[in-house]
Write an enzyme that holds these catalytic residues in place. Structure first.
Site, mmCIF file in Angstrom:
data_model
loop_
_atom_site.group_PDB
_atom_site.id
_atom_site.type_symbol
_atom_site.label_atom_id
_atom_site.label_comp_id
_atom_site.label_asym_id
_atom_site.label_seq_id
_atom_site.Cartn_x
_atom_site.Cartn_y
_atom_site.Cartn_z
ATOM 1 N N GLU A 1 2.708 31.083 30.810
ATOM 2 C CA GLU A 1 3.266 29.769 31.163
ATOM 3 C C GLU A 1 2.140 28.736 31.170
ATOM 4 O OE1 GLU A 1 6.462 28.682 31.492
ATOM 5 O OE2 GLU A 1 5.220 26.902 31.357
ATOM 6 N N LYS B 1 1.944 22.392 33.895
ATOM 7 C CA LYS B 1 0.938 21.870 34.815
ATOM 8 C C LYS B 1 1.665 21.315 36.031
ATOM 9 C CE LYS B 1 -0.536 18.904 31.644
ATOM 10 N NZ LYS B 1 0.359 19.260 30.526
ATOM 11 N N ALA C 1 -15.318 13.225 34.194
ATOM 12 C CA ALA C 1 -16.189 13.739 35.262
ATOM 13 C C ALA C 1 -15.529 13.415 36.594
ATOM 14 C CB ALA C 1 -17.555 13.071 35.165
ATOM 15 N N CYS D 1 -4.725 27.688 39.770
ATOM 16 C CA CYS D 1 -4.911 28.427 38.513
ATOM 17 C C CYS D 1 -6.363 28.518 38.041
ATOM 18 C CB CYS D 1 -4.051 27.820 37.426
ATOM 19 S SG CYS D 1 -2.302 28.123 37.727
#
Ligand code: NAD
Length: 446
Positions: free
Chosen positions: A155, A158, A259, A267
């Site tokens: 999967e 997000k 940054a 995850c």
């Protein structure tokens, strides 16, 4: 088609709801009875944009069921998706107990042909171990002839845009050893790939490793930019200008070049540890990924160092406003969130904190253990009242264009530590606000 989704967390609930939205009938199973009760009464236990609506619609129209009874889900379905957690064990390896419990459970209740599809992120070899475990459980019931297949479909959704990601995936990877199973899964997923038919079939082992490889590559880009940002601070270059300069190169591309305070969430940190740990058990040293982890950890400390440096090394009795607690915007997930480490670092130095986040305050309160030195404000401005400085930790849109005059008037000192490079150094300088960014040269120290 009829589907059982085992595990109704971020992945399982979103996947189950999105599959129901395509007309499938889905049984979402979870061992957490409180969560199941909440879902049955229309309460969504996680914050995920757009999820509430599709869960409600499909539940009301009878395509989505919530139950603690695995047998009910398994016996009603052809496909059984496994989307339970695979958290990190103390030695860094992936905890596979929940996955193996589900495998046992399936073997104890299935009575017709099933296709078991692993969605949990797992090390190479786990899907075949699940197959073996189901076979053993069937054999214990005398059902040695009962057929089933296994597959692995990683999967890639997000958190924060999970519904959209599931509905419009960049690609779908199907790891299967049997072409008939691969075809059935292609059919199941076909509504999600109408516009961009990028369906990739491969071996189960390659599919298992593809998920870790994708997260490791993205984490590597983040740590590379963060390490470069540290160097920019030393030599007086601006990481934002460099980001644009290298992102324009089509071989590099512009994604994941920001940054900041490093990656977090459920995850990347877990998956990096797992791939490094698994490699080590095979005698393989992933030295690059060990460095990626190290840079990521340093990044939170870099922010704290900037704060300590500004206040002459002593934070005792100081108060800091924190904007953003979740590990990234649009989610209430605070697992491995930089904000939690930064707040702990400030508290350890004798400071206190006033924090605001649009959705993650309840989870943070639990994670920080209801600490007396941490208060939660009703909005970003209330958090600033009487604080010595503002630390922007998560770049929620609401923090992007604040009223800087108001910010300045509420802070004891006009100082901002911008952990996500959201603010324009020249603009803030004109307003008389001292700004520390991550890798934007010496702006903050001018
Ligand atoms: P989560 O912790 O939010 O949810 C897991 C759910 O599984 C929980 O509700 C838990 O109660 C349930 N569960 C545990 N054991 C069970 C059992 N035996 N039977 C039924 N339910 C059980 O986890 P998540 O974030 O949804 O992640 C699930 C998997 O997907 C992990 O392997 C993760 O690495 C992977 N993944 C997560 C994301 C993400 O963004 N969160 C993205 C891609 C892949």
């Amino acid at each position: 088609m009829r589907i059982c989704m085992v595990g109704t967390g971020y992945v399982g609930l979103v996947s189950g709801a999105c599959l129901a939205e395509q007309g499938n009938e889905v049984w979402c199973v979870d061992v957490d009875s409180e969560k199941v009760q909440q879902l049955q009464s229309g309460h969504i236990p996680i914050y995920e944009p757009g999820l509430q609506e599709i869960v409600k619609r499909n539940y009301d129209e009878g395509r989505l069921h919530f139950t603690t009874d695995l047998a009910e889900g398994v016996q009603n379905s052809l496909f059984i998706f496994v989307a339970v957690g695979t958290p990190t064990l103390e030695d860094g390896s992936a905890q596979l107990q929940f996955v193996m419990d589900v495998a046992q459970g399936i073997g104890q209740c299935m009575d017709t042909y099933k296709i078991i599809v692993m969605k949990s992120t797992v090390p190479v070899g786990t899907t075949l171990a699940v197959q073996e475990s189901i076979r053993e459980a069937l054999a214990a019931r005398g059902l040695t002839e009962l057929e089933f297949d296994v597959a692995f479909c990683p999967e890639f959704l997000k958190e924060g845009s999970a519904v959209d990601d599931f509905m419009k995936p960049d690609r779908i990877i199907i790891g299967a050893e049997n072409s008939r199973v691969a075809e059935l899964l292609k059919e199941l997923y076909s509504p999600f790939t109408m516009r961009e038919p990028r369906m990739l079939t491969m071996s189960i082992a390659s599919a298992e490793l593809s998920k870790y490889a994708a997260n490791a590559m993205l984490a590597t880009r983040i740590s590379f930019m963060n390490e470069l940002a540290g160097y920019c601070d030393v030599v007086g270059a601006d990481i934002e200008e460099i980001r644009k300069g290298i992102g324009a190169d089509s071989r590099i591309g512009s994604a994941f070049l920001y940054a900041g305070l490093g990656y977090g969430g459920s995850c990347f940190p877990k998956d990096l540890k797992a791939i490094i740990g698994c490699a080590a058990t095979h005698g393989y040293d992933f030295s690059l990924l060990r460095a990626v982890e190290e840079v990521n950890q340093q990044q939170r400390e870099r922010m704290l160092e900037k704060v300590r440096h500004h206040f002459g090394g002593n934070l005792q009795g100081r108060k800091f406003a924190i904007w953003g607690l979740s590990f990234k915007p649009h989610t209430d997930d605070i697992r491995e969130a930089p904000a939690i480490d930064i707040i702990k670092g400030l508290l350890a130095s004798g400071a206190c904190v006033s924090a605001f986040d649009p959705v993650a305050m309840e989870n943070s309160r639990d994670a920080l253990g209801h600490h007396a030195e941490v208060s939660f404000a009703k909005d970003g401005y209330e958090a600033l009242d009487g604080a010595d400085a503002l630390l922007l930790v998560t770049e929620w849109p609401v923090f992007r264009k604040p009223d800087f005059e108001r910010v300045k008037s509420l802070l004891k000192q006009p100082v901002i530590f911008d952990g996500r490079n959201q603010y324009n150094p020249d603009q803030l300088k004109k307003l008389g606000i001292t700004l520390y960014s991550m890798g934007r040269g010496r702006h903050g120290e001018e």
